[in-house]
Design an enzyme around this catalytic site. Structure first.
Site, PDB file in Angstrom:
ATOM      1  N   ALA A  72       1.808  49.391  91.519  1.00  0.00           N
ATOM      2  CA  ALA A  72       2.670  48.324  92.062  1.00  0.00           C
ATOM      3  C   ALA A  72       3.649  48.126  91.226  1.00  0.00           C
ATOM      4  O   ALA A  72       3.515  48.257  89.835  1.00  0.00           O
ATOM      5  CB  ALA A  72       1.887  47.068  92.258  1.00  0.00           C
ATOM      6  N   ARG A  78       5.510  41.065  84.295  1.00  0.00           N
ATOM      7  CA  ARG A  78       4.906  42.357  84.264  1.00  0.00           C
ATOM      8  C   ARG A  78       3.554  42.301  84.017  1.00  0.00           C
ATOM      9  O   ARG A  78       2.702  43.053  84.595  1.00  0.00           O
ATOM     10  CB  ARG A  78       5.479  43.179  83.214  1.00  0.00           C
ATOM     11  CG  ARG A  78       6.866  43.618  83.400  1.00  0.00           C
ATOM     12  CD  ARG A  78       7.486  44.383  82.108  1.00  0.00           C
ATOM     13  NE  ARG A  78       8.882  44.596  82.250  1.00  0.00           N
ATOM     14  CZ  ARG A  78       9.748  43.922  82.032  1.00  0.00           C
ATOM     15  NH1 ARG A  78       9.667  42.746  81.499  1.00  0.00           N
ATOM     16  NH2 ARG A  78      11.227  44.376  82.127  1.00  0.00           N
ATOM     17  N   ASP A 128       2.279  48.488  78.137  1.00  0.00           N
ATOM     18  CA  ASP A 128       1.384  48.637  76.859  1.00  0.00           C
ATOM     19  C   ASP A 128       0.030  48.486  77.113  1.00  0.00           C
ATOM     20  O   ASP A 128      -0.880  49.123  76.436  1.00  0.00           O
ATOM     21  CB  ASP A 128       1.821  47.058  76.087  1.00  0.00           C
ATOM     22  CG  ASP A 128       3.411  47.241  75.775  1.00  0.00           C
ATOM     23  OD1 ASP A 128       3.813  47.944  74.888  1.00  0.00           O
ATOM     24  OD2 ASP A 128       4.061  46.335  76.282  1.00  0.00           O
ATOM     25  N   ASP A 158      14.241  48.572  76.915  1.00  0.00           N
ATOM     26  CA  ASP A 158      14.863  47.372  76.104  1.00  0.00           C
ATOM     27  C   ASP A 158      15.828  47.840  75.230  1.00  0.00           C
ATOM     28  O   ASP A 158      16.960  46.881  75.063  1.00  0.00           O
ATOM     29  CB  ASP A 158      13.694  46.584  75.726  1.00  0.00           C
ATOM     30  CG  ASP A 158      12.526  46.489  76.804  1.00  0.00           C
ATOM     31  OD1 ASP A 158      12.288  45.340  77.330  1.00  0.00           O
ATOM     32  OD2 ASP A 158      11.895  47.613  76.843  1.00  0.00           O
ATOM     33  N   THR A 159      15.291  48.641  74.232  1.00  0.00           N
ATOM     34  CA  THR A 159      16.407  48.995  73.084  1.00  0.00           C
ATOM     35  C   THR A 159      17.370  49.588  73.527  1.00  0.00           C
ATOM     36  O   THR A 159      18.611  49.234  73.228  1.00  0.00           O
ATOM     37  CB  THR A 159      15.582  50.173  72.428  1.00  0.00           C
ATOM     38  OG1 THR A 159      14.284  49.385  71.883  1.00  0.00           O
ATOM     39  CG2 THR A 159      16.439  50.626  71.049  1.00  0.00           C
ATOM     40  N   THR A 178      13.933  48.182  89.226  1.00  0.00           N
ATOM     41  CA  THR A 178      14.873  49.174  88.427  1.00  0.00           C
ATOM     42  C   THR A 178      14.302  50.162  88.239  1.00  0.00           C
ATOM     43  O   THR A 178      13.074  50.403  88.111  1.00  0.00           O
ATOM     44  CB  THR A 178      14.729  48.244  86.992  1.00  0.00           C
ATOM     45  OG1 THR A 178      13.619  48.466  86.291  1.00  0.00           O
ATOM     46  CG2 THR A 178      14.869  46.605  86.976  1.00  0.00           C
TER      47      THR A 178
HETATM   48  P1  NAD Z   1       7.293  52.271  93.981  1.00  0.00           P
HETATM   49  O1  NAD Z   1       6.448  51.260  94.549  1.00  0.00           O
HETATM   50  O2  NAD Z   1       8.502  52.570  94.244  1.00  0.00           O
HETATM   51  O3  NAD Z   1       6.617  53.341  93.358  1.00  0.00           O
HETATM   52  C1  NAD Z   1       4.910  53.469  93.075  1.00  0.00           C
HETATM   53  C2  NAD Z   1       4.434  54.875  93.736  1.00  0.00           C
HETATM   54  O4  NAD Z   1       2.979  54.796  93.453  1.00  0.00           O
HETATM   55  C3  NAD Z   1       4.407  54.810  95.251  1.00  0.00           C
HETATM   56  O5  NAD Z   1       5.091  56.078  95.715  1.00  0.00           O
HETATM   57  C4  NAD Z   1       3.009  54.921  95.497  1.00  0.00           C
HETATM   58  O6  NAD Z   1       2.657  55.704  96.755  1.00  0.00           O
HETATM   59  C5  NAD Z   1       2.394  55.300  94.159  1.00  0.00           C
HETATM   60  N1  NAD Z   1       1.055  55.071  94.090  1.00  0.00           N
HETATM   61  C6  NAD Z   1       0.366  53.962  94.022  1.00  0.00           C
HETATM   62  N2  NAD Z   1      -0.958  54.307  93.782  1.00  0.00           N
HETATM   63  C7  NAD Z   1      -1.136  55.415  93.521  1.00  0.00           C
HETATM   64  C8  NAD Z   1      -2.212  56.245  93.129  1.00  0.00           C
HETATM   65  N3  NAD Z   1      -3.634  55.500  93.230  1.00  0.00           N
HETATM   66  N4  NAD Z   1      -2.035  57.503  93.067  1.00  0.00           N
HETATM   67  C9  NAD Z   1      -0.953  58.062  93.054  1.00  0.00           C
HETATM   68  N5  NAD Z   1       0.262  57.411  93.427  1.00  0.00           N
HETATM   69  C10 NAD Z   1       0.105  56.097  93.642  1.00  0.00           C
HETATM   70  O7  NAD Z   1       7.235  51.430  92.258  1.00  0.00           O
HETATM   71  P2  NAD Z   1       8.450  51.992  91.514  1.00  0.00           P
HETATM   72  O8  NAD Z   1       9.722  50.902  91.390  1.00  0.00           O
HETATM   73  O9  NAD Z   1       8.592  53.274  91.244  1.00  0.00           O
HETATM   74  O10 NAD Z   1       7.610  51.275  89.969  1.00  0.00           O
HETATM   75  C11 NAD Z   1       6.389  52.039  89.511  1.00  0.00           C
HETATM   76  C12 NAD Z   1       6.074  51.394  88.042  1.00  0.00           C
HETATM   77  O11 NAD Z   1       7.061  51.372  86.983  1.00  0.00           O
HETATM   78  C13 NAD Z   1       5.781  49.745  88.320  1.00  0.00           C
HETATM   79  O12 NAD Z   1       4.515  49.318  87.772  1.00  0.00           O
HETATM   80  C14 NAD Z   1       6.936  49.300  87.634  1.00  0.00           C
HETATM   81  O13 NAD Z   1       6.939  47.903  87.186  1.00  0.00           O
HETATM   82  C15 NAD Z   1       7.256  50.156  86.566  1.00  0.00           C
HETATM   83  N6  NAD Z   1       8.471  50.215  85.913  1.00  0.00           N
HETATM   84  C16 NAD Z   1       8.570  50.431  84.599  1.00  0.00           C
HETATM   85  C17 NAD Z   1       9.648  50.343  83.793  1.00  0.00           C
HETATM   86  C18 NAD Z   1       9.427  50.504  82.247  1.00  0.00           C
HETATM   87  O14 NAD Z   1      10.566  50.137  81.787  1.00  0.00           O
HETATM   88  N7  NAD Z   1       8.535  51.206  81.761  1.00  0.00           N
HETATM   89  C19 NAD Z   1      10.711  50.145  84.333  1.00  0.00           C
HETATM   90  C20 NAD Z   1      10.730  50.019  85.755  1.00  0.00           C
HETATM   91  C21 NAD Z   1       9.584  50.087  86.454  1.00  0.00           C
END
Ligand code: NAD
Length: 316
Positions: free
Chosen positions: A85, A93, A128, A153-154, A234
Protein backbone atom coordinates in the site's frame (compact mmCIF):
# COMPACT_ATOMS: atom_id res chain seq x y z
CA UNK A 1 31.95 -6.78 -23.66
CA UNK A 2 29.11 -5.34 -25.78
CA UNK A 3 25.80 -4.77 -24.01
CA UNK A 4 23.50 -7.79 -24.35
CA UNK A 5 26.12 -10.55 -24.30
CA UNK A 6 27.76 -9.64 -20.99
CA UNK A 7 27.17 -11.66 -17.82
CA UNK A 8 23.50 -11.82 -16.89
CA UNK A 9 22.42 -8.89 -14.76
CA UNK A 10 18.99 -10.05 -13.72
CA UNK A 11 16.65 -7.84 -11.75
CA UNK A 12 13.22 -8.89 -10.48
CA UNK A 13 10.82 -6.11 -9.47
CA UNK A 14 8.05 -7.14 -7.10
CA UNK A 15 5.22 -4.62 -7.31
CA UNK A 16 4.59 -2.92 -10.63
CA UNK A 17 2.54 0.03 -9.42
CA UNK A 18 3.68 3.63 -9.78
CA UNK A 19 7.06 3.11 -8.10
CA UNK A 20 7.90 -0.29 -9.60
CA UNK A 21 7.02 0.75 -13.14
CA UNK A 22 8.86 4.10 -12.87
CA UNK A 23 11.92 2.19 -11.67
CA UNK A 24 11.60 -0.28 -14.56
CA UNK A 25 11.31 2.64 -17.00
CA UNK A 26 14.51 4.20 -15.58
CA UNK A 27 16.37 0.88 -15.88
CA UNK A 28 15.35 0.52 -19.52
CA UNK A 29 16.29 4.08 -20.40
CA UNK A 30 19.70 3.78 -18.78
CA UNK A 31 20.42 0.19 -19.90
CA UNK A 32 21.31 -0.80 -16.35
CA UNK A 33 20.21 -4.47 -16.30
CA UNK A 34 19.99 -6.96 -19.16
CA UNK A 35 17.16 -9.09 -17.82
CA UNK A 36 14.14 -7.62 -16.06
CA UNK A 37 11.20 -9.57 -14.66
CA UNK A 38 8.07 -7.85 -13.39
CA UNK A 39 6.05 -9.58 -10.64
CA UNK A 40 2.76 -8.33 -9.19
CA UNK A 41 -0.27 -9.76 -7.43
CA UNK A 42 -2.12 -8.18 -10.32
CA UNK A 43 -0.61 -10.35 -13.09
CA UNK A 44 -2.37 -8.45 -15.86
CA UNK A 45 -0.80 -5.17 -14.70
CA UNK A 46 2.68 -6.72 -14.69
CA UNK A 47 2.10 -8.21 -18.15
CA UNK A 48 0.83 -4.87 -19.49
CA UNK A 49 3.86 -3.01 -18.12
CA UNK A 50 6.25 -5.59 -19.63
CA UNK A 51 4.63 -5.26 -23.06
CA UNK A 52 4.66 -1.47 -22.93
CA UNK A 53 8.36 -1.34 -21.92
CA UNK A 54 9.32 -3.89 -24.59
CA UNK A 55 7.82 -1.71 -27.28
CA UNK A 56 10.40 0.98 -26.47
CA UNK A 57 13.28 -1.43 -27.02
CA UNK A 58 14.32 -0.09 -30.46
CA UNK A 59 14.79 3.32 -28.82
CA UNK A 60 16.74 2.10 -25.79
CA UNK A 61 19.17 -0.62 -24.77
CA UNK A 62 18.78 -4.35 -25.43
CA UNK A 63 17.14 -5.95 -22.40
CA UNK A 64 14.97 -9.02 -21.94
CA UNK A 65 11.79 -7.93 -20.17
CA UNK A 66 8.88 -10.15 -19.18
CA UNK A 67 6.34 -10.63 -16.41
CA UNK A 68 6.59 -13.70 -14.23
CA UNK A 69 6.25 -15.28 -10.81
CA UNK A 70 8.49 -15.67 -7.77
CA UNK A 71 10.30 -18.66 -9.35
CA UNK A 72 12.17 -16.01 -11.40
CA UNK A 73 13.98 -14.94 -8.21
CA UNK A 74 16.00 -18.17 -7.96
CA UNK A 75 18.82 -16.86 -10.17
CA UNK A 76 18.25 -13.09 -9.81
CA UNK A 77 21.11 -10.79 -8.84
CA UNK A 78 18.72 -8.31 -7.34
CA UNK A 79 15.12 -8.37 -6.13
CA UNK A 80 13.62 -4.93 -5.69
CA UNK A 81 10.41 -4.80 -3.66
CA UNK A 82 8.04 -1.92 -4.30
CA UNK A 83 4.83 -3.85 -3.55
CA UNK A 84 2.29 -2.80 -0.98
CA UNK A 85 0.00 0.00 0.00
CA UNK A 86 1.12 3.60 -0.49
CA UNK A 87 0.35 6.70 1.60
CA UNK A 88 -3.14 8.11 1.33
CA UNK A 89 -3.37 11.92 1.70
CA UNK A 90 -2.67 12.79 5.35
CA UNK A 91 -1.32 9.31 6.16
CA UNK A 92 2.27 9.04 7.47
CA UNK A 93 4.68 6.39 6.25
CA UNK A 94 4.57 4.78 9.68
CA UNK A 95 0.77 4.39 9.40
CA UNK A 96 1.38 1.83 6.67
CA UNK A 97 3.39 -0.47 8.90
CA UNK A 98 1.04 -3.31 9.80
CA UNK A 99 -0.54 -3.57 6.32
CA UNK A 100 2.80 -3.76 4.56
CA UNK A 101 4.64 -5.89 7.13
CA UNK A 102 2.09 -8.69 6.55
CA UNK A 103 2.50 -8.41 2.77
CA UNK A 104 6.29 -8.49 3.17
CA UNK A 105 6.37 -11.63 5.28
CA UNK A 106 4.52 -13.49 2.50
CA UNK A 107 6.57 -12.01 -0.33
CA UNK A 108 10.00 -12.56 1.26
CA UNK A 109 9.12 -16.13 2.32
CA UNK A 110 8.03 -16.97 -1.25
CA UNK A 111 11.26 -15.49 -2.65
CA UNK A 112 13.53 -17.36 -0.22
CA UNK A 113 11.76 -20.63 -1.06
CA UNK A 114 13.17 -20.31 -4.60
CA UNK A 115 16.75 -20.46 -3.24
CA UNK A 116 17.39 -16.74 -3.90
CA UNK A 117 20.92 -15.74 -2.87
CA UNK A 118 21.17 -12.25 -4.31
CA UNK A 119 20.56 -8.80 -2.85
CA UNK A 120 17.25 -7.36 -1.71
CA UNK A 121 16.46 -3.70 -2.26
CA UNK A 122 13.36 -2.50 -0.42
CA UNK A 123 11.46 0.66 -1.32
CA UNK A 124 7.99 0.06 0.15
CA UNK A 125 7.13 2.24 3.15
CA UNK A 126 7.86 2.43 5.97
CA UNK A 127 11.08 1.43 4.27
CA UNK A 128 13.36 1.21 7.31
CA UNK A 129 11.03 -1.14 9.17
CA UNK A 130 10.23 -3.27 6.11
CA UNK A 131 13.95 -3.64 5.39
CA UNK A 132 14.35 -5.02 8.90
CA UNK A 133 11.42 -7.40 8.32
CA UNK A 134 13.10 -8.53 5.07
CA UNK A 135 16.39 -9.20 6.87
CA UNK A 136 14.70 -11.14 9.62
CA UNK A 137 12.44 -13.25 7.34
CA UNK A 138 15.14 -13.92 4.71
CA UNK A 139 17.99 -14.80 7.08
CA UNK A 140 20.42 -13.30 4.54
CA UNK A 141 23.57 -11.52 5.75
CA UNK A 142 22.80 -7.91 6.67
CA UNK A 143 24.88 -6.44 3.83
CA UNK A 144 22.49 -8.04 1.32
CA UNK A 145 19.33 -6.32 2.54
CA UNK A 146 19.30 -2.66 1.56
CA UNK A 147 16.49 -0.18 2.03
CA UNK A 148 16.19 2.84 -0.24
CA UNK A 149 16.44 4.80 3.02
CA UNK A 150 17.03 8.51 2.57
CA UNK A 151 18.29 8.23 -1.00
CA UNK A 152 15.35 10.30 -2.24
CA UNK A 153 15.37 12.74 0.69
CA UNK A 154 19.08 13.35 0.12
CA UNK A 155 18.41 13.96 -3.58
CA UNK A 156 15.61 16.38 -2.71
CA UNK A 157 17.91 18.19 -0.26
CA UNK A 158 20.71 18.50 -2.81
CA UNK A 159 18.27 19.70 -5.46
CA UNK A 160 16.69 22.38 -3.24
CA UNK A 161 20.10 23.62 -2.07
CA UNK A 162 21.26 23.71 -5.67
CA UNK A 163 18.24 25.81 -6.65
CA UNK A 164 18.80 28.19 -3.74
CA UNK A 165 22.50 28.72 -4.46
CA UNK A 166 22.26 28.24 -8.24
CA UNK A 167 24.90 25.52 -8.30
CA UNK A 168 24.59 22.18 -10.13
CA UNK A 169 23.03 19.66 -7.69
CA UNK A 170 25.83 17.20 -8.50
CA UNK A 171 28.26 19.64 -6.85
CA UNK A 172 26.19 19.93 -3.69
CA UNK A 173 27.34 17.39 -1.11
CA UNK A 174 24.80 16.92 1.62
CA UNK A 175 23.00 14.15 3.49
CA UNK A 176 19.62 13.54 5.01
CA UNK A 177 19.91 10.68 7.49
CA UNK A 178 17.66 8.74 9.89
CA UNK A 179 14.13 7.55 9.21
CA UNK A 180 12.81 7.96 5.67
CA UNK A 181 9.98 9.94 7.18
CA UNK A 182 9.02 12.58 9.70
CA UNK A 183 11.94 12.13 12.14
CA UNK A 184 14.69 12.41 9.51
CA UNK A 185 17.36 15.10 9.85
CA UNK A 186 19.68 17.18 7.71
CA UNK A 187 23.37 16.91 8.52
CA UNK A 188 23.96 20.66 8.19
CA UNK A 189 27.41 20.40 9.75
CA UNK A 190 28.66 18.49 6.68
CA UNK A 191 26.96 20.33 3.80
CA UNK A 192 29.55 21.38 1.22
CA UNK A 193 29.26 23.22 -2.07
CA UNK A 194 32.09 22.00 -4.27
CA UNK A 195 34.15 21.19 -1.18
CA UNK A 196 33.50 24.53 0.57
CA UNK A 197 31.59 24.17 3.87
CA UNK A 198 28.13 25.74 3.59
CA UNK A 199 28.76 28.04 6.55
CA UNK A 200 31.63 29.66 4.65
CA UNK A 201 30.05 29.45 1.18
CA UNK A 202 26.81 31.12 2.32
CA UNK A 203 28.53 33.38 4.90
CA UNK A 204 26.16 32.23 7.63
CA UNK A 205 27.03 32.16 11.33
CA UNK A 206 24.38 29.63 12.21
CA UNK A 207 23.28 27.61 9.20
CA UNK A 208 20.62 25.57 10.99
CA UNK A 209 18.82 28.60 12.41
CA UNK A 210 18.75 30.46 9.13
CA UNK A 211 15.13 30.87 7.92
CA UNK A 212 15.88 29.95 4.29
CA UNK A 213 17.78 26.83 5.33
CA UNK A 214 15.01 25.81 7.73
CA UNK A 215 12.49 26.16 4.93
CA UNK A 216 14.64 24.02 2.63
CA UNK A 217 14.76 21.24 5.21
CA UNK A 218 10.99 21.43 5.85
CA UNK A 219 10.34 21.19 2.11
CA UNK A 220 12.57 18.10 1.94
CA UNK A 221 10.97 16.42 4.94
CA UNK A 222 7.42 17.19 3.79
CA UNK A 223 8.00 16.75 0.04
CA UNK A 224 6.00 13.52 -0.18
CA UNK A 225 2.99 15.16 1.51
CA UNK A 226 3.18 18.13 -0.87
CA UNK A 227 3.36 15.86 -3.94
CA UNK A 228 0.67 13.43 -2.73
CA UNK A 229 -1.71 16.39 -2.15
CA UNK A 230 -1.15 17.41 -5.78
CA UNK A 231 -0.88 14.15 -7.76
CA UNK A 232 -1.73 11.31 -5.37
CA UNK A 233 1.66 9.58 -5.20
CA UNK A 234 5.40 10.10 -5.70
CA UNK A 235 7.29 7.83 -8.06
CA UNK A 236 9.68 9.38 -10.62
CA UNK A 237 12.29 10.53 -8.08
CA UNK A 238 12.35 7.23 -6.24
CA UNK A 239 12.33 5.30 -9.54
CA UNK A 240 15.51 7.14 -10.57
CA UNK A 241 17.04 6.71 -7.11
CA UNK A 242 16.44 2.96 -7.21
CA UNK A 243 18.01 2.81 -10.67
CA UNK A 244 21.07 4.66 -9.30
CA UNK A 245 21.34 2.14 -6.45
CA UNK A 246 20.94 -0.77 -8.87
CA UNK A 247 23.77 0.56 -11.01
CA UNK A 248 26.04 0.94 -7.97
CA UNK A 249 25.38 -2.71 -7.10
CA UNK A 250 25.53 -4.33 -10.55
CA UNK A 251 28.57 -2.29 -11.62
CA UNK A 252 30.37 -2.88 -8.30
CA UNK A 253 30.86 0.88 -7.98
CA UNK A 254 31.73 1.28 -4.27
CA UNK A 255 29.57 4.41 -4.41
CA UNK A 256 28.48 6.29 -1.32
CA UNK A 257 24.69 6.37 -1.14
CA UNK A 258 22.36 7.10 1.78
CA UNK A 259 20.67 3.73 2.13
CA UNK A 260 18.82 2.12 4.99
CA UNK A 261 21.05 -0.51 6.57
CA UNK A 262 21.30 -2.32 9.89
CA UNK A 263 23.27 -0.32 12.45
CA UNK A 264 25.23 -2.41 14.92
CA UNK A 265 26.94 0.14 17.12
CA UNK A 266 27.56 2.78 14.43
CA UNK A 267 26.41 6.25 15.56
CA UNK A 268 25.88 4.68 19.01
CA UNK A 269 22.77 2.86 17.74
CA UNK A 270 22.16 -0.85 17.69
CA UNK A 271 19.81 -3.25 15.91
CA UNK A 272 17.92 -0.64 13.91
CA UNK A 273 17.67 0.06 10.17
CA UNK A 274 17.92 3.70 9.15
CA UNK A 275 19.33 5.88 6.39
CA UNK A 276 23.07 6.63 6.59
CA UNK A 277 25.76 7.12 3.97
CA UNK A 278 27.24 3.75 3.04
CA UNK A 279 29.62 2.32 0.47
CA UNK A 280 27.61 0.12 -1.91
CA UNK A 281 29.03 -2.50 -4.28
CA UNK A 282 28.24 -5.93 -5.77
CA UNK A 283 28.15 -7.49 -2.30
CA UNK A 284 25.66 -4.93 -1.04
CA UNK A 285 26.59 -2.58 1.80
CA UNK A 286 30.38 -2.79 2.16
CA UNK A 287 30.71 -0.26 4.94
CA UNK A 288 28.81 2.43 6.82
CA UNK A 289 30.32 5.91 6.89
CA UNK A 290 30.27 7.43 10.35
CA UNK A 291 29.96 11.20 10.01
CA UNK A 292 31.10 13.24 12.97
CA UNK A 293 27.74 14.69 14.04
CA UNK A 294 27.36 17.70 16.29
CA UNK A 295 25.45 17.13 19.58
CA UNK A 296 22.11 18.39 18.16
CA UNK A 297 22.38 16.14 15.10
CA UNK A 298 23.36 13.17 17.26
CA UNK A 299 20.34 13.76 19.53
CA UNK A 300 17.99 13.95 16.52
CA UNK A 301 19.42 10.75 15.05
CA UNK A 302 19.03 8.94 18.35
CA UNK A 303 15.40 10.10 18.54
CA UNK A 304 14.75 8.86 15.01
CA UNK A 305 16.40 5.52 15.82
CA UNK A 306 14.28 5.15 18.96
CA UNK A 307 11.03 5.70 17.03
CA UNK A 308 12.02 3.12 14.41
CA UNK A 309 13.30 0.60 16.91
CA UNK A 310 10.11 0.65 18.98
CA UNK A 311 7.89 0.14 15.94
CA UNK A 312 10.16 -2.51 14.44
CA UNK A 313 10.09 -4.52 17.66
CA UNK A 314 6.28 -4.52 17.56
CA UNK A 315 6.21 -5.73 13.96
CA UNK A 316 8.92 -8.37 14.30
P1 NAD B 1 0.88 1.27 -6.07
O1 NAD B 1 -0.39 1.02 -5.32
O2 NAD B 1 0.84 2.03 -7.34
O3 NAD B 1 1.59 -0.13 -6.39
C1 NAD B 1 1.71 -1.15 -5.46
C2 NAD B 1 1.70 -2.45 -6.24
O4 NAD B 1 1.95 -3.52 -5.33
C3 NAD B 1 0.34 -2.73 -6.91
O5 NAD B 1 0.54 -2.96 -8.30
C4 NAD B 1 -0.15 -4.00 -6.20
O6 NAD B 1 -0.89 -4.86 -7.04
C5 NAD B 1 1.16 -4.62 -5.74
N1 NAD B 1 1.03 -5.58 -4.65
C6 NAD B 1 0.32 -5.45 -3.50
N2 NAD B 1 0.46 -6.56 -2.76
C7 NAD B 1 1.29 -7.40 -3.43
C8 NAD B 1 1.82 -8.69 -3.18
N3 NAD B 1 1.52 -9.34 -2.07
N4 NAD B 1 2.63 -9.24 -4.10
C9 NAD B 1 2.94 -8.59 -5.23
N5 NAD B 1 2.47 -7.35 -5.54
C10 NAD B 1 1.64 -6.77 -4.64
O7 NAD B 1 1.88 1.96 -5.02
P2 NAD B 1 3.19 2.81 -5.38
O8 NAD B 1 2.83 4.24 -5.53
O9 NAD B 1 3.93 2.12 -6.44
O10 NAD B 1 3.98 2.70 -3.99
C11 NAD B 1 4.56 1.48 -3.59
C12 NAD B 1 5.27 1.66 -2.26
O11 NAD B 1 6.42 2.49 -2.45
C13 NAD B 1 4.43 2.36 -1.18
O12 NAD B 1 4.63 1.72 0.06
C14 NAD B 1 5.00 3.75 -1.15
O13 NAD B 1 4.79 4.40 0.09
C15 NAD B 1 6.44 3.47 -1.42
N6 NAD B 1 7.26 4.62 -1.82
C16 NAD B 1 8.52 4.65 -1.35
C17 NAD B 1 9.35 5.70 -1.64
C18 NAD B 1 10.75 5.73 -1.06
O14 NAD B 1 11.44 6.76 -1.10
N7 NAD B 1 11.22 4.62 -0.52
C19 NAD B 1 8.89 6.74 -2.48
C20 NAD B 1 7.61 6.67 -2.98
C21 NAD B 1 6.78 5.60 -2.63
Amino acid sequence: MPIGISKSRKVVVVGTGFVGSSYAYSLVNQGIANELVLVDLNKEKAEGEARDLNHGMPFGFPMRIRSGGYEECSDADLVVITAGANQAPGETRLDLVSKNAKIFKTIVTSIMETGFQGIFVVATNPVDILSHVTLSVSGLPKERVIGSGTILDTARFRYLLSEHFQVDSRNVHAYIIGEHGDSELAVWSHVQIGGVPLKRYAKLDNVEENKDMQLIFENVRDAAYHIIERKGATYYGIGMGLARLTKAILDNENSIITVSTLLEGEYGLDNVFLGVPAVVNQYGVREILELELNPQEQAKLEKSGKILKELTEKVL
